[in-house]
Design an enzyme around this catalytic site. Sequence first.
Site, PDB file in Angstrom:
ATOM      1  N   LYS A   1      28.044 -35.230  13.141  1.00  0.00           N
ATOM      2  CA  LYS A   1      27.483 -34.600  11.944  1.00  0.00           C
ATOM      3  C   LYS A   1      26.864 -33.243  12.303  1.00  0.00           C
ATOM      4  O   LYS A   1      27.014 -32.266  11.549  1.00  0.00           O
ATOM      5  CB  LYS A   1      26.410 -35.512  11.344  1.00  0.00           C
ATOM      6  CG  LYS A   1      25.734 -34.971  10.092  1.00  0.00           C
ATOM      7  CD  LYS A   1      26.657 -34.969   8.896  1.00  0.00           C
ATOM      8  CE  LYS A   1      25.920 -34.607   7.612  1.00  0.00           C
ATOM      9  NZ  LYS A   1      26.813 -34.555   6.447  1.00  0.00           N
TER      10      LYS A   1
ATOM     11  N   ASP B   1      -1.397  -0.889   5.963  1.00  0.00           N
ATOM     12  CA  ASP B   1      -1.696  -0.441   7.326  1.00  0.00           C
ATOM     13  C   ASP B   1      -3.177  -0.158   7.551  1.00  0.00           C
ATOM     14  O   ASP B   1      -3.578   0.158   8.666  1.00  0.00           O
ATOM     15  CB  ASP B   1      -0.886   0.816   7.669  1.00  0.00           C
ATOM     16  CG  ASP B   1      -1.411   2.048   6.945  1.00  0.00           C
ATOM     17  OD1 ASP B   1      -1.828   1.918   5.782  1.00  0.00           O
ATOM     18  OD2 ASP B   1      -1.418   3.122   7.548  1.00  0.00           O
TER      19      ASP B   1
ATOM     20  N   PHE C   1     -11.392  22.759 -10.248  1.00  0.00           N
ATOM     21  CA  PHE C   1     -10.416  21.771 -10.689  1.00  0.00           C
ATOM     22  C   PHE C   1     -11.154  20.533 -11.177  1.00  0.00           C
ATOM     23  O   PHE C   1     -12.162  20.129 -10.607  1.00  0.00           O
ATOM     24  CB  PHE C   1      -9.499  21.375  -9.530  1.00  0.00           C
ATOM     25  CG  PHE C   1      -8.765  20.087  -9.774  1.00  0.00           C
ATOM     26  CD1 PHE C   1      -7.601  20.066 -10.507  1.00  0.00           C
ATOM     27  CD2 PHE C   1      -9.268  18.877  -9.302  1.00  0.00           C
ATOM     28  CE1 PHE C   1      -6.931  18.875 -10.756  1.00  0.00           C
ATOM     29  CE2 PHE C   1      -8.620  17.686  -9.544  1.00  0.00           C
ATOM     30  CZ  PHE C   1      -7.444  17.689 -10.272  1.00  0.00           C
TER      31      PHE C   1
ATOM     32  N   ASP D   1      -6.451  -2.804   3.188  1.00  0.00           N
ATOM     33  CA  ASP D   1      -5.350  -3.698   2.799  1.00  0.00           C
ATOM     34  C   ASP D   1      -5.547  -5.119   3.305  1.00  0.00           C
ATOM     35  O   ASP D   1      -4.738  -5.999   2.992  1.00  0.00           O
ATOM     36  CB  ASP D   1      -4.018  -3.150   3.333  1.00  0.00           C
ATOM     37  CG  ASP D   1      -3.736  -1.737   2.874  1.00  0.00           C
ATOM     38  OD1 ASP D   1      -3.919  -1.473   1.674  1.00  0.00           O
ATOM     39  OD2 ASP D   1      -3.356  -0.893   3.708  1.00  0.00           O
TER      40      ASP D   1
ATOM     41  N   ARG E   1      -5.828   3.978  -8.045  1.00  0.00           N
ATOM     42  CA  ARG E   1      -7.290   4.031  -7.933  1.00  0.00           C
ATOM     43  C   ARG E   1      -7.890   2.633  -7.821  1.00  0.00           C
ATOM     44  O   ARG E   1      -8.900   2.313  -8.439  1.00  0.00           O
ATOM     45  CB  ARG E   1      -7.905   4.757  -9.130  1.00  0.00           C
ATOM     46  CG  ARG E   1      -7.359   6.143  -9.393  1.00  0.00           C
ATOM     47  CD  ARG E   1      -7.852   7.146  -8.383  1.00  0.00           C
ATOM     48  NE  ARG E   1      -9.262   7.430  -8.536  1.00  0.00           N
ATOM     49  CZ  ARG E   1      -9.964   8.172  -7.669  1.00  0.00           C
ATOM     50  NH1 ARG E   1      -9.362   8.666  -6.605  1.00  0.00           N
ATOM     51  NH2 ARG E   1     -11.245   8.400  -7.861  1.00  0.00           N
TER      52      ARG E   1
ATOM     53  N   ASP F   1       0.858  -1.177   0.000  1.00  0.00           N
ATOM     54  CA  ASP F   1       0.000   0.000   0.000  1.00  0.00           C
ATOM     55  C   ASP F   1       0.901   1.235   0.000  1.00  0.00           C
ATOM     56  O   ASP F   1       2.096   1.138   0.308  1.00  0.00           O
ATOM     57  CB  ASP F   1      -0.887  -0.035   1.257  1.00  0.00           C
ATOM     58  CG  ASP F   1      -1.753   1.194   1.393  1.00  0.00           C
ATOM     59  OD1 ASP F   1      -2.307   1.648   0.380  1.00  0.00           O
ATOM     60  OD2 ASP F   1      -1.866   1.700   2.512  1.00  0.00           O
ATOM     61  N   LYS F   2       0.356   2.377  -0.356  1.00  0.00           N
ATOM     62  CA  LYS F   2       1.153   3.612  -0.317  1.00  0.00           C
ATOM     63  C   LYS F   2       0.877   4.431   0.940  1.00  0.00           C
ATOM     64  O   LYS F   2       1.766   4.680   1.749  1.00  0.00           O
ATOM     65  CB  LYS F   2       0.872   4.479  -1.550  1.00  0.00           C
ATOM     66  CG  LYS F   2       1.668   5.794  -1.552  1.00  0.00           C
ATOM     67  CD  LYS F   2       1.179   6.748  -2.605  1.00  0.00           C
ATOM     68  CE  LYS F   2      -0.084   7.455  -2.217  1.00  0.00           C
ATOM     69  NZ  LYS F   2       0.087   8.443  -1.124  1.00  0.00           N
TER      70      LYS F   2
END
EC number: 7.6.2.1
Length: 1132
Positions: free
Chosen positions: A979, A785, A534, A789, A759, A399-400
């Site tokens: 061994k 987080d 915008f 997610d 998106r 995730d960002k």
Amino acid sequence: MGFDWKFWKSKLPLDTPRLIYLHQPELNHTRFVDNKVSTAKYSLLTFLPKFFAVEFSKSANMFFLFISGIQQIPDISPTSRYTTLVPLVIVLLITAIKELIEDYGVHRSDDQLNARACKLLEGQQFVEKNWKDVKVGDICRIESSEFFPADLVLLSSSEPEGLCYIETSNLDGEVNFKIKQALPETAWCISPAEVSRLQGMVQSEQPNDRLYNYDGTLYLSPLTGLGQPKQYPLDPSKLLLRGAQLRNTSWIYGLVIFTGHETKLMLNSSKKPTKASNVTHITNRNILYLFVLLVLMSIFCSVGNLAITMRDGFRLSYLLQATTERAREFGFNILTFMILFNSFIPISLMVTMEIVKFVQSTMIDNDLDIYHAKTNTPAVARSSSLIEELGQIEYIFSDKTGTLTCNEMEFRECSIAGVSYTSHADPDRQPHTEYNSSEKYAFDRLEYHRTHSAHASIIDSFLTSLMTCHTVIPERKDGSDKVIYQASSPDEGALVQGASTVFGYTFYARRPHTIHCEIKGVDKKFDILNVCEFNSTRKRMSVILKDPDGKIILYCKGADSVILERLAQNTPFVESTLAHLDTFASEGLRTLCYAMREVPIDEYTKWADMYDKAATTLVDRADALDKVAELIEQNMQLLGATAIEDKLQDGVPDTIHTLQEAGIKIWVLTGDRQETAINIGYSCKLLNEDMDVVVCAAEDHTSTKEFLQKKLEEITAQNDGQSFAFVIEGKALTFALEKDNERLFYNLAIRCKAVICCRVSPLQKALVVKVVKRYSQSILLAIGDGANDVSMIQAAHVGVGISGMEGLQAARSADFSISQFRFLKKLLLVHGAWAYQRLSKMIFYYFYKNVALYLTQFWYAIFNGFSGQTLYESWTMSCFNVIFTILPPMVIGIFDQFASARLLDKYPQMYLLGQQNEFFNQKRFWGWIMNAAYHSAILFFVGMIAFEDDAVFENGWTGGQWWVGTTIFSATLATILWKAALITDIWTKYTFIAIPGSMLIWFLFLPLVSYVGPHLPWAIFTEYQGIVPLLYGNLNFWLFFFLVPLGCILRDYIWKYYKRMYKPESYHCIQEIQKLNLPDYRPRMDRFRQAVNKVRRIQRLKQPRGYAFSQNDTDQSKIIRMYDTTQQKPIG
């Protein structure tokens, strides 16, 4: 007077999805699920069925259950009927306790979430209750910064016209605030008494996982109770989803429509799945191979027994075996030998693995290097069963928002009149002259330039545009003088905040047609004439205002590409501003250009008439407004540019770079816009200047498929070493993930060095992970987080949650949790690599020691007529795994290190060993098995030759079976421990305790059972009575004990020497560097990379720069006209 709904019920369609009644709980509460949620794997009822289903899907447990079953058949088992059943029960009990402990943590987290407080309307007052007590049809009061406990329909708020701001980063990863607005018919209810008067019903759609869609109808009856109810449509702008957070709004009232597991958030999540590691799968397969060997050995011995019986039957008549029952005896003998050789497959392996993994997980929990002191948050291994997977990760899906970034915007730099200013001036590079475009000045110096520069008016205009060109709403809380800004875009909030706190240009009040500002202590009022919105097509916004001097000024801000082409001819400062923009962009900052023009009154009058007509047209109103705005946004003068940092978490760029060096591919899956995501990609070094960025923003299935095919062919055909980054929009991703496109999408994505999906919805995140999982054999890790997610985290082989600003739901649902992305580096490169190598070595060693011991039993069966007689005393065999050899594999699994943490961090390429399965593959497995077979053959047959003449004592006594068996057992144990010493990479005090200590335990055990055992009431260990003097006092025993194990291990030592000297692996070189403490002579690449990057920055001039708009395309001008911040808000 209550309204009778019988009439309306008859009018409603028969397939009405859901009816929710206002203030009539008796009609709601019994029909819908409650608001209690559970994300745990088990419940009281499902624990045993689920646990047994998982445990008996493991080959070893199934095998031992089978052995335990046949041991209960009379006259079949040569051992006690409980020798396998009791250890199996103990193994299952220990595993069950571990599972319960881990799942208890999830239940506790769920209980904390369900116990959160919220206010529900009862009568004419709000009463505090727990989230789990919220019911469909309840009316909630949610206050600022609180999370919504369920899916609500907005009824009213503290803001004008029922507006409210919410943050949905927990749902879709977007940090920009979204605006919701109540129906005007309910917005007047601003007190408990008023909202309690509402009577009506909501006709709602069925619960579904579509975050951005909602259809419903509100039926409101007149307050008088007379007349028919009126219908009002409900759409997503009225819907407040569970998991979202109320921001910059004092309070709202909301009607609960979906609760618990029917909320859109929970429908986008899933129950925590049962995961098993790749090493566990391979171990199960290897156990099946050993089972096949065991069956073949048992059949061979049964055939041998049958052959001897048939050949020498006349001499075995005393055994009273009926010749007619040989087939039955043959079958029973197979089962007998399977029981005899059952320890060929180690039952204690599974419990040892669980213990080792648990201890390794506590090491992660207690590692101070991945402990975040600021938040007092340690790393937590919630699922120890997957710990070795951390050492084999090939793909990371991240995730960002909140994972790579901090959710904080900072106004870092700006360019005004061709001069660059910064908030973080380099003290070692102080400017030598004033007003130099190639220098960088501190923000403090701007005040001097504002009063002394030849461009002082431009500086003033630039700061005024920061203060006025926006749609921010100012607030003063609790009568304080501090202004808090409500902004739908965090970028706008950072710019207005920066203008106020840094430069003293403070915007403090908004009224429907004016804004009030303070410039250096002087109050000024500006009339807002128009706002040109915008949108993603325009990539800019403008405000037209009348300043205190009566001038009409247009201020415009937007992406540099759209601002620069609308400037007047011969506009100064363009080249220097472009250079500054390039510098800002190369640092990963989000940039905006600012421009202005003074509009003559007559021009404005004509334009305003055109604007009013466009604003009232009924056909393509948005396009008409865009065209009108285009007419006035021309011939502007450039003021400058701003640069905002979407602050990354500490160490993110270095971590991503190191993980890429380790061969890990990183994909970022975010709900943010394309421009925002690409910006962050550059700033965190996921993207760099030499990458060719491929952007897919197709609008339909056909164009998406054509784009993917075309780009795949282009990339496949290129052989020049060019690296690619793939960026795909959410709508195009929807088509890319369809059945006929997903393979194309996968083939294109894996050929790119970095992938960014923008998106995307929570479900799409999970689908991307599942596509890669379906077409790849790689181990996948997902990290995030937020609640958005969780699906992705659960879909991946390993899920890592960050205990971050978006809450703890991801951390609760994950297999591991950390507090910072940078800690992922040590979690994977060190803890993961250690766990994978330790467990691989431990498992193979476990197989080796059991095969080495029990193959001697098999060799012995050839010499005893396949009678089922054991070479070793039965209790000694029982103690082999649980006493004599329990410590060495455990110490190897917990403390062994094939390289130090410092060198694993310094040489991330070592991580490739795990990805390539270097330490745990079939070749190594069969190598260990063959080594065990070789050692067992040497030990047994040399023993048979050495003790062929059994008269070994001076008094003429023969040693007998138990003397020979105990001697061979001692030598076998010595070989096995030797061994362990040979394969150990690092010796600690625990290694010395475990390996020599295990041999010491055997030499103490033998006298103890020899002298004490026969005197016990159960008369056990009678075979060892008087054996100690005959063993310890005999030279042949000691010669055999030392020389034969030495001969066995000598071959292994020579092979190890040959491999290290003539065919070394990469980790052998690192081990020598560590052992000899050699300095690193690799050339430092840092300065070289910096020089190359400076050259490559010129390429960025040809690329579109990320701009700092992230708000939604909503009617902001209408919203700001509703506000009068000089008026007192209702307290609700």
